[in-house]
Write a protein that holds these residues in place. Sequence first.
Motif, PDB file in Angstrom:
ATOM      1  N   GLN A   1       0.869  -1.178   0.000  1.00 36.18           N
ATOM      2  CA  GLN A   1       0.000   0.000   0.000  1.00 36.18           C
ATOM      3  C   GLN A   1       0.901   1.222   0.000  1.00 36.18           C
ATOM      4  O   GLN A   1       1.690   1.417   0.930  1.00 36.18           O
ATOM      5  CB  GLN A   1      -0.895  -0.003   1.245  1.00 36.18           C
ATOM      6  N   ASP A   2       0.806   2.056  -1.046  1.00 39.41           N
ATOM      7  CA  ASP A   2       1.709   3.211  -1.188  1.00 39.41           C
ATOM      8  C   ASP A   2       3.167   2.766  -1.087  1.00 39.41           C
ATOM      9  O   ASP A   2       3.992   3.394  -0.410  1.00 39.41           O
ATOM     10  CB  ASP A   2       1.412   4.278  -0.127  1.00 39.41           C
ATOM     11  N   ASN A   3       3.443   1.621  -1.720  1.00 37.84           N
ATOM     12  CA  ASN A   3       4.790   1.041  -1.765  1.00 37.84           C
ATOM     13  C   ASN A   3       5.295   0.605  -0.389  1.00 37.84           C
ATOM     14  O   ASN A   3       6.507   0.483  -0.178  1.00 37.84           O
ATOM     15  CB  ASN A   3       5.796   2.018  -2.391  1.00 37.84           C
ATOM     16  N   GLU A   4       4.380   0.359   0.538  1.00 36.37           N
ATOM     17  CA  GLU A   4       4.761  -0.083   1.875  1.00 36.37           C
ATOM     18  C   GLU A   4       3.942  -1.308   2.287  1.00 36.37           C
ATOM     19  O   GLU A   4       2.783  -1.451   1.904  1.00 36.37           O
ATOM     20  CB  GLU A   4       4.556   1.032   2.901  1.00 36.37           C
ATOM     21  N   PHE A   5       4.576  -2.173   3.071  1.00 40.58           N
ATOM     22  CA  PHE A   5       3.885  -3.340   3.624  1.00 40.58           C
ATOM     23  C   PHE A   5       4.415  -3.547   5.037  1.00 40.58           C
ATOM     24  O   PHE A   5       5.614  -3.753   5.234  1.00 40.58           O
ATOM     25  CB  PHE A   5       4.150  -4.580   2.771  1.00 40.58           C
ATOM     26  N   GLU A   6       3.539  -3.453   6.012  1.00 38.66           N
ATOM     27  CA  GLU A   6       3.965  -3.557   7.405  1.00 38.66           C
ATOM     28  C   GLU A   6       3.065  -4.516   8.166  1.00 38.66           C
ATOM     29  O   GLU A   6       1.832  -4.466   8.045  1.00 38.66           O
ATOM     30  CB  GLU A   6       3.944  -2.175   8.077  1.00 38.66           C
ATOM     31  N   LYS A   7       3.689  -5.364   8.943  1.00 37.91           N
ATOM     32  CA  LYS A   7       2.933  -6.359   9.708  1.00 37.91           C
ATOM     33  C   LYS A   7       3.640  -6.631  11.024  1.00 37.91           C
ATOM     34  O   LYS A   7       4.829  -6.327  11.192  1.00 37.91           O
ATOM     35  CB  LYS A   7       2.821  -7.663   8.912  1.00 37.91           C
ATOM     36  N   VAL A   8       2.913  -7.209  11.948  1.00 33.26           N
ATOM     37  CA  VAL A   8       3.486  -7.696  13.202  1.00 33.26           C
ATOM     38  C   VAL A   8       3.120  -9.167  13.314  1.00 33.26           C
ATOM     39  O   VAL A   8       1.940  -9.527  13.231  1.00 33.26           O
ATOM     40  CB  VAL A   8       2.955  -6.919  14.423  1.00 33.26           C
ATOM     41  N   VAL A   9       4.114 -10.016  13.467  1.00 32.02           N
ATOM     42  CA  VAL A   9       3.905 -11.457  13.584  1.00 32.02           C
ATOM     43  C   VAL A   9       4.416 -11.913  14.950  1.00 32.02           C
ATOM     44  O   VAL A   9       5.567 -11.639  15.308  1.00 32.02           O
ATOM     45  CB  VAL A   9       4.650 -12.226  12.468  1.00 32.02           C
ATOM     46  N   VAL A  10       3.558 -12.581  15.695  1.00 29.88           N
ATOM     47  CA  VAL A  10       3.939 -13.107  17.009  1.00 29.88           C
ATOM     48  C   VAL A  10       3.764 -14.616  16.972  1.00 29.88           C
ATOM     49  O   VAL A  10       2.657 -15.110  16.767  1.00 29.88           O
ATOM     50  CB  VAL A  10       3.076 -12.496  18.132  1.00 29.88           C
ATOM     51  N   ILE A  11       4.869 -15.341  17.150  1.00 28.41           N
ATOM     52  CA  ILE A  11       4.829 -16.801  17.054  1.00 28.41           C
ATOM     53  C   ILE A  11       4.507 -17.405  18.409  1.00 28.41           C
ATOM     54  O   ILE A  11       5.158 -17.121  19.415  1.00 28.41           O
ATOM     55  CB  ILE A  11       6.177 -17.369  16.535  1.00 28.41           C
ATOM     56  N   PHE A  12       3.469 -18.238  18.434  1.00 27.38           N
ATOM     57  CA  PHE A  12       3.107 -18.986  19.638  1.00 27.38           C
ATOM     58  C   PHE A  12       3.572 -20.425  19.446  1.00 27.38           C
ATOM     59  O   PHE A  12       2.794 -21.311  19.070  1.00 27.38           O
ATOM     60  CB  PHE A  12       1.594 -18.938  19.873  1.00 27.38           C
ATOM     61  N   ASP A  13       4.843 -20.665  19.689  1.00 30.05           N
ATOM     62  CA  ASP A  13       5.404 -22.001  19.485  1.00 30.05           C
ATOM     63  C   ASP A  13       4.960 -22.943  20.599  1.00 30.05           C
ATOM     64  O   ASP A  13       4.489 -22.519  21.665  1.00 30.05           O
ATOM     65  CB  ASP A  13       6.925 -21.932  19.399  1.00 30.05           C
ATOM     66  N   THR A  14       5.112 -24.231  20.356  1.00 27.34           N
ATOM     67  CA  THR A  14       4.621 -25.259  21.285  1.00 27.34           C
ATOM     68  C   THR A  14       5.254 -25.133  22.664  1.00 27.34           C
ATOM     69  O   THR A  14       4.563 -25.278  23.694  1.00 27.34           O
ATOM     70  CB  THR A  14       4.891 -26.659  20.706  1.00 27.34           C
TER      71      THR A  14
END
Length: 266
Positions: free
Chosen positions: A66-79
């Motif tokens: 979006q407007d040449n930007e991509f931002e996310k937050v990923v939180v891993i819930f590992d076992t």
Amino acid sequence: MKYTEIKSCYIGPEISPEHFITEHFFLYLAKGTIEGYDGISKYSLKPGEYCIARKNHLARYHKQKQDNEFEKVVVIFDTLFLKAFAEKHKIKAQKSEAEAAFVQLKKTNLVPNFILSLMPYYNEGGEIDETFSSIKREELLLILLKENPELTNILFDFAPPEKIDLEAYMNRNYKFNISMERFAYLTGRSISAFKRDFAAIFSDTPSRWLIQRRLKEGYFLLEKKGRKPSDIYLDLGFEDLSHFSFAFKKKYGISPSDILKLNLNK
């Protein structure tokens, strides 16, 4: 509420980028869009929306800036983290009946406020300082469970996949590019049992059947839908265009691009 200061980040251990989801993870999208597919349904995630991607599932997702930007937050819930959390908070879960790889969550103010609360913990490299990552993961999980109690049976079901209908599963998931060992595990079988059951059902080896099934779908998309080879080979499970073109010509005696030319001349 604006999210212009949010940077894409991961909290928790690294996870595999392959189509097989090895650990549960939370995905919050700040900028851009994501289109997901799990062999059953298609999903769309827009800015300000979030979901849980479930482990032991197959999924493919495409991102668009979006407007040449991509931002996310990923939180891993590992076992390992989830087992410690379950013990600490005395959580007991039942077997989950849900099948979808993506679980879209109830929207509340708590999650966006949590995302903003991450800002002070970014280090100079744009990552969340490890000193606080476990604390912030626990905080997020408490929020998610409060607002989405149904997640308990999804996140805290630590049992391996059960034996399922192999024919239906393969016909639904043949486009996913994963190993035979992964397919065996996801259908509740050892690799030897998987190959034996597969031969009894399909009268072929898994690798040969997968190639032929993908090529058949490829032919349909090229001949009936007018799709370009470069647009479909990845979604069909081929690692590169040259492999798709070589296998296609070997089977049909004509290259994928020639199929398009024939359609244009009709």
